[in-house]
Enzyme design. Structure first.
Site, PDB file in Angstrom:
ATOM      1  N   GLU A   1       0.817  -1.210   0.000  1.00 21.14           N
ATOM      2  CA  GLU A   1       0.000   0.000   0.000  1.00 21.14           C
ATOM      3  C   GLU A   1       0.854   1.266   0.000  1.00 21.14           C
ATOM      4  OE1 GLU A   1      -2.480  -3.317   0.803  1.00 21.14           O
ATOM      5  OE2 GLU A   1      -0.689  -2.663   1.919  1.00 21.14           O
TER       6      GLU A   1
ATOM      7  N   HIS B   1     -11.529  -6.059   8.150  1.00 20.17           N
ATOM      8  CA  HIS B   1     -12.200  -5.726   6.893  1.00 20.17           C
ATOM      9  C   HIS B   1     -13.482  -4.928   7.130  1.00 20.17           C
ATOM     10  CE1 HIS B   1      -9.706  -9.252   5.985  1.00 20.17           C
ATOM     11  NE2 HIS B   1      -9.651  -8.794   4.749  1.00 20.17           N
TER      12      HIS B   1
END
Length: 325
Positions: A60, A130
């Protein structure tokens, strides 16, 4: 007009932006031939080629560092972080590079063409890694814009506006709504204004404000309150940074009461900023304390997801408490 779900509207916005400007590039983890973990980028590589829609390594920080470089050279990168929960390795790039590029150069160079997309929030039984709502971390950072749509029409219009905005934008997509939220979406190219809240329903007794998936929650609570004769004004904030102080302040001055609803934990959630700012602007008009209905101050629980997420009943309890103060 076509009937689309929120995910299809995101895809349509990306398609439209890539057709209109060859500088628009889409990249991230598995966004190429696979179309992304939620299929938001389906068929874009097939249509525009591997040079404009492509996979990145699983890094990321690298994705956003690469995006900063592209944007600094005049491209319009749309970088996907697969889940907003994964954005923290890129935090340094976003808050120390993306947000400060323009300021540190005295406006000689910038990365204003950068848009960062990320599915966020709970509601899909994703557990603690998540399901998080990290928007408040970034609203503390001058130089960024933070946008969250609630339905397909907004998703397309706000994403196109974000891609074309002269400042870098974090575009958080409520994954709970990806396939659950459907509606008519114009086939043509259109934009919705950033920084402008939307008043969904006018009322006289109390103001309810939220964003993203929580809009449905406050609408249901308002419907139940209406059965008791309580008139709720409903506002979708849409853009969290910069947020529309004028619209919210005007509403609170009219109703005298405010309830803020968000999924993120209550402590230091973005609702705290709204409450503090509106207390300063509307203190003499308030009939009761500003209240927040939010997620609990715990990691997001898998088995107790429904107990964690703020719902219409908790919101209705807050409405009663405010009205009876």
């Amino acid at each position: 007009m076509s009937n689309k779900n929120l995910l299809q509207a995101i895809n349509a916005a990306l398609d439209t932006a890539m057709q209109a400007d060859e500088r628009v590039l889409c990249f991230g983890e598995d966004v190429g031939a696979f179309g992304g973990v939620f299929r938001a980028t389906s068929h874009l590589q097939e249509k525009f080629g591997k040079s404009r829609c492509f996979n990145t390594p699983l890094t990321e920080q690298g994705i956003i560092g690469f995006a900063n470089g592209l944007a600094a050279q005049g491209q319009l990168p749309v970088a996907e972080i697969q889940f907003a929960d994964y954005i923290f390795p890129a935090f340094d790039q976003i808050v120390n590079e993306t947000a400060k590029f323009r300021y540190r150069s005295g406006d000689e160079f910038d990365v204003g063409g950068l848009t960062i997309r990320a599915p966020y929030g709970g509601g899909i039984h994703g557990g603690l890694y998540h399901s998080q709502s990290p928007e408040a971390y970034f609203t503390h950072t001058p130089g960024l814009k933070v946008v969250i749509p609630r339905n397909p029409h907004q998703a397309k219009g706000l994403l196109l506006a974000s891609i074309r905005d002269p400042d870098p934008v974090l575009f958080f997509e409520p994954k709970k709504l990806y396939r659950a939220s459907t509606g008519e979406v114009p086939d043509d190219d259109y934009e919705l204004p950033l920084g402008k809240a939307e008043v969904l329903r006018e009322g006289t007794d109390i103001t309810l404000v939220a964003w993203g998936a929580q809009m449905e929650v406050i609408e249901k609570a308002a419907d139940r309150a209406a059965e008791e004769g309580i008139s709720c004004e409903i506002i979708d904030l849409r853009t969290l940074l910069p947020w529309d102080r004028d619209t919210l302040a005007a509403s609170v001055k009219k109703t005298g009461r405010l309830i803020i609803n968000h999924e993120a934990p209550k402590t230091s959630g973005f609702g705290a900023e709204l409450a503090a700012s509106l207390q300063e602007a509307c203190f003499l008009y308030l009939e009761s304390p500003i209240m927040r209905v939010a997620g609990w101050d715990t990691p997001f629980p898998l088995a107790l997801q429904n107990e964690y997420l703020p719902n219409e009943w908790r919101t209705l309890d807050a409405i009663h408490a405010s009205m009876n103060y």
